[in-house]
Design an enzyme around this catalytic site. Sequence first.
Site, PDB file in Angstrom:
ATOM      1  N   HIS A 110       0.598  -1.235   0.054  1.00  0.00           N
ATOM      2  CA  HIS A 110      -0.189   0.089  -0.130  1.00  0.00           C
ATOM      3  C   HIS A 110       0.776   1.297  -0.182  1.00  0.00           C
ATOM      4  O   HIS A 110       1.952   1.162   0.769  1.00  0.00           O
ATOM      5  CB  HIS A 110      -0.940   0.105   1.368  1.00  0.00           C
ATOM      6  CG  HIS A 110      -1.780   1.220   1.395  1.00  0.00           C
ATOM      7  ND1 HIS A 110      -2.961   1.036   0.411  1.00  0.00           N
ATOM      8  CD2 HIS A 110      -1.700   2.402   2.000  1.00  0.00           C
ATOM      9  CE1 HIS A 110      -3.606   2.382   0.592  1.00  0.00           C
ATOM     10  NE2 HIS A 110      -2.876   2.878   1.830  1.00  0.00           N
TER      11      HIS A 110
ATOM     12  N   THR B 158      -6.366  -8.555   6.276  1.00  0.00           N
ATOM     13  CA  THR B 158      -7.337  -8.817   6.834  1.00  0.00           C
ATOM     14  C   THR B 158      -8.664  -8.144   6.147  1.00  0.00           C
ATOM     15  O   THR B 158      -8.671  -7.400   5.355  1.00  0.00           O
ATOM     16  CB  THR B 158      -7.333  -8.332   8.212  1.00  0.00           C
ATOM     17  OG1 THR B 158      -7.183  -6.920   8.246  1.00  0.00           O
ATOM     18  CG2 THR B 158      -6.130  -9.123   8.942  1.00  0.00           C
TER      19      THR B 158
HETATM   20  C1  GAR Z   1       1.653   0.779  -6.160  1.00  0.00           C
HETATM   21  O1  GAR Z   1       1.998   2.029  -6.004  1.00  0.00           O
HETATM   22  C2  GAR Z   1       0.704   0.301  -5.120  1.00  0.00           C
HETATM   23  O2  GAR Z   1       1.411   0.469  -3.878  1.00  0.00           O
HETATM   24  C3  GAR Z   1      -0.593   0.614  -5.309  1.00  0.00           C
HETATM   25  O3  GAR Z   1      -0.882   0.742  -6.602  1.00  0.00           O
HETATM   26  C4  GAR Z   1       0.512   1.068  -7.265  1.00  0.00           C
HETATM   27  C5  GAR Z   1       0.673  -0.014  -8.331  1.00  0.00           C
HETATM   28  O4  GAR Z   1       1.939  -0.047  -9.154  1.00  0.00           O
HETATM   29  N1  GAR Z   1      -1.604  -0.290  -4.583  1.00  0.00           N
HETATM   30  C6  GAR Z   1      -2.307   0.236  -4.160  1.00  0.00           C
HETATM   31  O5  GAR Z   1      -2.974   1.664  -4.033  1.00  0.00           O
HETATM   32  C7  GAR Z   1      -3.731  -0.643  -3.415  1.00  0.00           C
HETATM   33  N2  GAR Z   1      -4.222   0.115  -2.597  1.00  0.00           N
HETATM   34  P1  GAR Z   1       2.640  -1.150  -9.977  1.00  0.00           P
HETATM   35  O6  GAR Z   1       1.328  -1.907 -10.843  1.00  0.00           O
HETATM   36  O7  GAR Z   1       3.610  -0.378 -10.733  1.00  0.00           O
HETATM   37  O8  GAR Z   1       3.182  -2.083  -8.960  1.00  0.00           O
END
Ligand code: GAR
Length: 207
Positions: free
Chosen positions: A106, A138
Site C-alpha cells: 500500500h 485482513t
Molecule cells: C503501487 O503504488 C501500489 O502500492 C498501489 O498501486 C501501485 C501499483 O503500481 N497499490 C494500491 O494503491 C493498493 N491500494 P504497480 O502496478 O506499478 O506495481
Amino acid sequence: MKNIVILISGRGSNMQALVQAAIPGAQVAAVISNRADAAGLAWAAAQGLATASLSHRDYPSREDYDAALMALIDTYAPDLVVLAGFMRILTPAFCRHYQGRLINIHPSLLPAFTGLDTHQRALEAGCRVAGCTVHFVTPELDCGPVIVQGAVPVLDHDTAATLAERVLAVEHQVLPQAVADFVSGSLSIRGNRVYRVENTVDATAQL
Ligand code: GAR
C-alpha cells in the site's frame, strides 16, 4: 520451494521487482490480473511466467468474482498470494481463505491514508514524511499486521506525481524484502503485530 501467486491490475512494476529479486526458495507460480490489458501481464508472459486474467465484469457480484478468483488462484497451490497493485476490495471470505498467506503493498505509511489518492492526501495533510507499507491482509481495508514499511521525505515542491515516484522506488525494495522474510519462515503474527522469529524468541525469554 514456496509457490507465489501475484495479483495485479495494471502496470505491474512491483510484480516486476518481485520477479527480478529471484528470492531463494520461492517461485512465481502465476501472475493474475482482473484486467486482460494490464501491462504487467504482457511483461510476465514475456518472461515465460504463467499468466491468467479474470475480469470482474463477468461476475454478477463481488462474492461470485472472489469465489472464481480463489478457485483460479488455488490451481497454482499458493503458499503466498501477493497483492501488487491489485485494485479490488476483497470479500471477507477471500481474506479468510488466505489468512496468514495474503499480503498487500500500500502506498502510504499505514495506518495513515488507507484507500486511494494516498500521495495527494499526504501532501494536503502537510506530512513531511511519506512511504509505503507491506502488510498481511485482513477483511478490514488496509488494516492488517504490518510486515515492513519504507519512508521517504516529502520535499517542498512535491506534487502527488513526484512523491508517488519517490515512494514507488522504495516499494520496489520493501516488497521483495517482505516476501523473502515470509518465505524464510521468519515471520510470526501476534495480534496486530508481526515479529521476526529472533524477536519472538527474545520476547519469550523475557517472560
Ligand atoms: C503501487 O503504488 C501500489 O502500492 C498501489 O498501486 C501501485 C501499483 O503500481 N497499490 C494500491 O494503491 C493498493 N491500494 P504497480 O502496478 O506499478 O506495481
